[in-house]
Design a protein around this motif. Structure first.
Motif, mmCIF file in Angstrom:
data_model
loop_
_atom_site.group_PDB
_atom_site.id
_atom_site.type_symbol
_atom_site.label_atom_id
_atom_site.label_comp_id
_atom_site.label_asym_id
_atom_site.label_seq_id
_atom_site.Cartn_x
_atom_site.Cartn_y
_atom_site.Cartn_z
ATOM 1 N N UNK A 22 60.126 46.422 113.295
ATOM 2 C CA UNK A 22 62.016 48.595 112.550
ATOM 3 C C UNK A 22 61.827 47.671 111.484
ATOM 4 N N UNK A 23 61.797 48.930 110.057
ATOM 5 C CA UNK A 23 61.754 49.174 109.086
ATOM 6 C C UNK A 23 63.350 49.714 108.768
ATOM 7 N N UNK A 24 64.011 49.401 107.558
ATOM 8 C CA UNK A 24 65.011 50.301 107.095
ATOM 9 C C UNK A 24 65.027 50.193 105.526
ATOM 10 N N UNK A 25 64.596 51.597 105.469
ATOM 11 C CA UNK A 25 64.405 51.827 103.982
ATOM 12 C C UNK A 25 65.157 53.099 103.015
ATOM 13 N N UNK A 35 65.401 47.608 101.625
ATOM 14 C CA UNK A 35 64.613 47.106 102.271
ATOM 15 C C UNK A 35 64.241 46.344 103.273
ATOM 16 N N UNK A 36 64.463 46.512 104.323
ATOM 17 C CA UNK A 36 64.505 46.042 105.360
ATOM 18 C C UNK A 36 63.004 45.779 106.966
ATOM 19 N N UNK A 37 63.054 44.315 106.716
ATOM 20 C CA UNK A 37 62.034 44.636 108.074
ATOM 21 C C UNK A 37 62.642 43.058 108.425
ATOM 22 N N UNK A 38 62.135 43.890 110.107
ATOM 23 C CA UNK A 38 62.291 43.254 111.586
ATOM 24 C C UNK A 38 61.433 43.101 112.341
ATOM 25 N N UNK A 39 61.178 41.865 113.167
ATOM 26 C CA UNK A 39 59.498 41.793 113.960
ATOM 27 C C UNK A 39 59.329 40.691 114.623
ATOM 28 N N UNK A 59 70.723 51.639 111.816
ATOM 29 C CA UNK A 59 69.638 53.035 110.440
ATOM 30 C C UNK A 59 68.139 52.593 110.277
ATOM 31 N N UNK A 60 67.819 51.286 111.538
ATOM 32 C CA UNK A 60 65.992 50.886 111.715
ATOM 33 C C UNK A 60 65.415 52.484 112.097
ATOM 34 N N UNK A 61 64.091 52.159 111.946
ATOM 35 C CA UNK A 61 63.485 52.765 112.934
ATOM 36 C C UNK A 61 62.613 51.758 113.596
#
Length: 93
Positions: A22-25, A35-39, A59-61
């Motif tokens: 998941x990424x929120x940019x 620029x947040x990233x979850x895995x 707000x993440x994709x």
């Protein structure tokens, strides 16, 4: 888990493995405001979908992939096959 860790491999009829990215940019690429990233990795697809929905609400994709073994040329390598994509723009409608 490493991509070459054979201890947790799904065998024939074994559990499937999934990966959530998941990424929120926000902002321009050269100076992003966010620029947040979850895995996350799991064998519970329903649980990952719920987690993805919660991240999309923030707000993440999110992309969920199934991790599968590639028989050739390297049987120890993983392939990721897209299962679903969730994004904030599609969830608002």
């Amino acid at each position: 888990m490493r991509d070459t860790d054979d201890r947790l491999l799904p065998g024939p009829g074994g559990p499937r493995r999934y990966r959530l990215d998941a990424r929120r940019f926000r902002g321009p690429l050269h100076t992003p405001a966010r620029n947040d990233h979850e895995q996350h990795d799991s064998d519970d697809l329903a649980g990952l979908v719920e987690l993805a929905r919660a991240l999309v609400a923030e707000g993440f994709t999110a992309w969920i992939y199934e991790r599968v073994r590639r028989p050739t040329p390297w049987p120890e390598a993983w392939d990721l096959r897209l299962v679903t994509q969730l994004d904030p723009d599609r969830s608002r409608g």
